[in-house]
Design a protein around this motif. Structure first.
Motif, PDB file in Angstrom:
ATOM      1  N   GLN A  50      35.795  -0.488  51.283  1.00  0.00           N
ATOM      2  CA  GLN A  50      34.709  -1.161  51.995  1.00  0.00           C
ATOM      3  C   GLN A  50      33.350  -0.813  51.380  1.00  0.00           C
ATOM      4  OE1 GLN A  50      34.954  -0.442  56.288  1.00  0.00           O
ATOM      5  NE2 GLN A  50      37.173  -0.280  56.110  1.00  0.00           N
ATOM      6  N   SER A  54      30.576  -3.212  49.438  1.00  0.00           N
ATOM      7  CA  SER A  54      29.184  -3.239  49.921  1.00  0.00           C
ATOM      8  C   SER A  54      28.224  -2.583  48.933  1.00  0.00           C
ATOM      9  CB  SER A  54      29.091  -2.531  51.284  1.00  0.00           C
ATOM     10  OG  SER A  54      29.922  -3.152  52.225  1.00  0.00           O
ATOM     11  N   VAL A  64      28.614  -5.218  58.114  1.00  0.00           N
ATOM     12  CA  VAL A  64      29.695  -6.168  57.823  1.00  0.00           C
ATOM     13  C   VAL A  64      30.861  -5.951  58.789  1.00  0.00           C
ATOM     14  CG1 VAL A  64      31.458  -6.824  56.141  1.00  0.00           C
ATOM     15  CG2 VAL A  64      29.078  -6.500  55.402  1.00  0.00           C
ATOM     16  N   ASN A  65      31.255  -4.692  58.982  1.00  0.00           N
ATOM     17  CA  ASN A  65      32.366  -4.398  59.892  1.00  0.00           C
ATOM     18  C   ASN A  65      32.055  -4.804  61.326  1.00  0.00           C
ATOM     19  OD1 ASN A  65      33.707  -3.341  57.730  1.00  0.00           O
ATOM     20  ND2 ASN A  65      33.807  -1.246  58.489  1.00  0.00           N
ATOM     21  N   ARG A  68      32.069  -8.627  61.582  1.00  0.00           N
ATOM     22  CA  ARG A  68      33.448  -9.131  61.587  1.00  0.00           C
ATOM     23  C   ARG A  68      34.097  -8.932  62.948  1.00  0.00           C
ATOM     24  NH1 ARG A  68      37.298  -7.037  57.036  1.00  0.00           N
ATOM     25  NH2 ARG A  68      38.592  -8.690  57.951  1.00  0.00           N
TER      26      ARG A  68
END
Length: 276
Positions: A50, A54, A64-65, A68
């Motif tokens: 991850q 990034s 982002v996590n 999502r």
């Protein structure tokens, strides 16, 4: 002389035709089942991957996590989707525990879908990072109380968090909630903890309240012990205050230090009903 319609009328008719065509098409499609278009979370990459995605920016990875996780929706989700969401949010808390959106979402969804461990990890990280925010402390303690059924540990968690908070009103609010949870437990240990809390607080009014709360608890513990002993000896239940007086229990001198009225509650235990 021209017989052609004005352009404004032509434009208006065109719009009307388009609207009618849209309504007709929509009507024709109504009875047809619609496939779900949501792209459920199904793929989880480990934290190092991850970070690579990034560009090594842990804050971007967190955002982002969290994004999502927000986009999967709030309806009933497949178990594998929730499991992936839990892992992503756990990693987000590891990358950046200061992200409040992450812990909000975790508290609202994860423990209620079988992922208490991940939720508690996220909330604990947030509580340690956001020391002046009482919500991570509350959510963490509530989960301990509700899911783990551990009143004393839940109250202790609130007290530990309250010690870090500078705002006296917020500190008192957390301690008051911890006191209420302990009082509901009706144990000698809970009463002792309330007295300890009374000595720790700088708020004199709150200290007096906690002392009275402890005294009320000790009175109830004593009365209920007497009631159980009498019922065991006489093989008979006491269901009302009048029956308790008739049985010989000394109730006339009993006064609630917080001003409530002595009752026997639906569970068959002595309790004090607070005046509104």
């Amino acid at each position: 002389m021209h017989n052609r319609l004005p352009k404004s009328v032509i434009h208006l008719l065109s719009v009307v035709c388009l609207i009618l065509a849209f309504l007709y098409a929509n009507k024709q499609l109504e009875p047809r089942p619609r496939d779900k278009t949501r792209d459920y979370l199904s793929i989880y990459f480990p934290a190092p991957a991850q970070l690579i995605q990034s560009f090594g920016d842990r804050f971007l990875a967190t955002n982002v996590n969290t994004l999502r996780s927000f986009t999967v929706g709030v309806d009933i989700l497949p178990p594998e989707t929730v499991a992936t969401q839990a892992l992503l949010q756990r990693d987000a808390a590891f990358f950046n525990p200061y992200n409040s959106d992450n812990y909000y979402l975790a508290a609202a969804t994860l423990p209620w879908n079988g992922h208490l461990t991940e939720a508690q990890y996220i909330l604990k990280k947030a509580n340690n990072a956001l020391t002046q925010d009482p919500l991570p402390a509350f959510f963490y303690a509530f989960n301990v109380l509700h899911f783990e059924k551990n009143t004393e540990l839940a109250a202790q968690s609130l007290r530990d968090s309250a010690r870090k908070i500078k705002d006296e009103h917020t500190k008192t609010a957390l301690n008051a909630l911890a006191a209420q949870w302990l009082a509901n437990k009706k144990t000698t240990r809970a009463a002792q903890t309330l007295r300890i809390m009374a000595k720790e607080t700088k708020n004199k009014n709150f200290s007096k309240f906690l002392e009275n709360k402890a005294l009320r608890l000790e009175i109830l513990i004593s009365l209920n012990n007497q009631k159980r002993q009498w019922e065991k000896t006489n093989q008979k239940k006491i269901n009302t205050i009048n029956e308790a007086i008739s049985s010989g229990l000394q109730l006339k001198e009993i006064k609630d230090p917080l001003g409530g009225t002595l009752i026997i509650d639906p569970k068959g235990e002595f309790n004090f009903k607070d005046l509104k």
